[in-house]
Design a protein around this motif. Structure first.
Motif, PDB file in Angstrom:
ATOM      1  N   HIS A  47      10.618 -21.329 -17.978  1.00  0.00           N
ATOM      2  CA  HIS A  47      11.083 -21.495 -16.789  1.00  0.00           C
ATOM      3  C   HIS A  47      12.466 -21.725 -16.956  1.00  0.00           C
ATOM      4  O   HIS A  47      13.287 -21.387 -15.903  1.00  0.00           O
ATOM      5  CB  HIS A  47      10.195 -22.428 -16.173  1.00  0.00           C
ATOM      6  N   TRP A  48      13.087 -21.824 -18.163  1.00  0.00           N
ATOM      7  CA  TRP A  48      14.566 -22.102 -18.190  1.00  0.00           C
ATOM      8  C   TRP A  48      15.303 -20.975 -17.849  1.00  0.00           C
ATOM      9  O   TRP A  48      16.339 -21.249 -16.953  1.00  0.00           O
ATOM     10  CB  TRP A  48      15.074 -22.512 -19.412  1.00  0.00           C
ATOM     11  N   PRO A  49      15.307 -19.717 -18.116  1.00  0.00           N
ATOM     12  CA  PRO A  49      16.016 -18.596 -17.379  1.00  0.00           C
ATOM     13  C   PRO A  49      15.933 -18.391 -16.036  1.00  0.00           C
ATOM     14  O   PRO A  49      16.858 -17.858 -15.394  1.00  0.00           O
ATOM     15  CB  PRO A  49      15.449 -17.350 -18.368  1.00  0.00           C
ATOM     16  N   LEU A  50      14.861 -18.892 -15.427  1.00  0.00           N
ATOM     17  CA  LEU A  50      14.658 -18.853 -13.969  1.00  0.00           C
ATOM     18  C   LEU A  50      15.291 -19.743 -13.366  1.00  0.00           C
ATOM     19  O   LEU A  50      15.454 -19.735 -11.991  1.00  0.00           O
ATOM     20  CB  LEU A  50      13.164 -18.845 -13.734  1.00  0.00           C
ATOM     21  N   THR A  51      15.759 -20.706 -14.024  1.00  0.00           N
ATOM     22  CA  THR A  51      16.477 -21.962 -13.424  1.00  0.00           C
ATOM     23  C   THR A  51      17.955 -22.142 -14.003  1.00  0.00           C
ATOM     24  O   THR A  51      18.363 -23.257 -14.225  1.00  0.00           O
ATOM     25  CB  THR A  51      15.843 -23.214 -13.341  1.00  0.00           C
ATOM     26  N   ASN A  52      18.413 -21.181 -14.280  1.00  0.00           N
ATOM     27  CA  ASN A  52      19.876 -21.145 -14.776  1.00  0.00           C
ATOM     28  C   ASN A  52      20.029 -21.898 -16.025  1.00  0.00           C
ATOM     29  O   ASN A  52      20.985 -22.792 -16.343  1.00  0.00           O
ATOM     30  CB  ASN A  52      20.920 -21.441 -13.740  1.00  0.00           C
ATOM     31  N   ASN A  53      19.052 -21.594 -16.833  1.00  0.00           N
ATOM     32  CA  ASN A  53      19.231 -22.506 -18.260  1.00  0.00           C
ATOM     33  C   ASN A  53      19.059 -23.893 -18.000  1.00  0.00           C
ATOM     34  O   ASN A  53      19.501 -24.666 -19.030  1.00  0.00           O
ATOM     35  CB  ASN A  53      20.222 -22.017 -18.928  1.00  0.00           C
ATOM     36  N   LYS A  54      18.281 -24.416 -17.011  1.00  0.00           N
ATOM     37  CA  LYS A  54      18.224 -25.924 -16.972  1.00  0.00           C
ATOM     38  C   LYS A  54      16.669 -26.231 -16.687  1.00  0.00           C
ATOM     39  O   LYS A  54      15.909 -25.472 -15.958  1.00  0.00           O
ATOM     40  CB  LYS A  54      18.959 -26.267 -15.725  1.00  0.00           C
TER      41      LYS A  54
END
Length: 125
Positions: A47-54
């Motif tokens: 899910h990190w790439p979907l949330t700007n690496n956050k």
């Protein structure tokens, strides 16, 4: 207080691949719990790439007033994981920036995946 509890839950998830080795699987409920916990863990870095690496938990903590005064996108790691990631950064010759933390976090998840694989095929089966 709620932010602290959220961050401690986040820390628990980070080390769950180690913790599961100490949880007895002596009931159908525990087997089901661990099965879905492992699925959740395996989907975490996806899910990190979907949330700007956050991480969603890091963003939630920051929105509630936690994880302030950090310099990188890896807010949780910067605040709670530098005792582990700091030496790893030195070993691989990286700095405490987004690029360096991304690398040591990836290394940590490689170890987590190996532990989960061992758990599935050596403990559960």
């Amino acid at each position: 207080m709620l932010v602290f509890l959220l961050d401690m839950f986040h820390l628990l998830l980070v080390f769950f691949p180690i913790i599961i080795f100490f949880i007895p699987v002596n009931s159908k409920f525990m087997f089901e719990f661990i099965k879905y916990a492992i699925l959740f863990l395996l989907l975490t870095p996806v899910h990190w790439p979907l949330t700007n690496n956050k991480c969603v938990l890091s963003v939630a903590s920051q929105e509630m007033g936690g994880l302030q005064n950090t310099q990188t996108d890896s807010m949780f790691s910067e605040k709670y994981m530098m005792w582990l990631y700091g030496p790893m950064l030195k070993i691989i010759g990286e700095k405490k920036d987004n690029k360096g933390l991304d690398k040591v976090i990836a290394i940590h998840w490689i170890f987590n995946f190996i532990l989960i694989w061992i758990y599935i095929f050596k403990v559960l089966l």
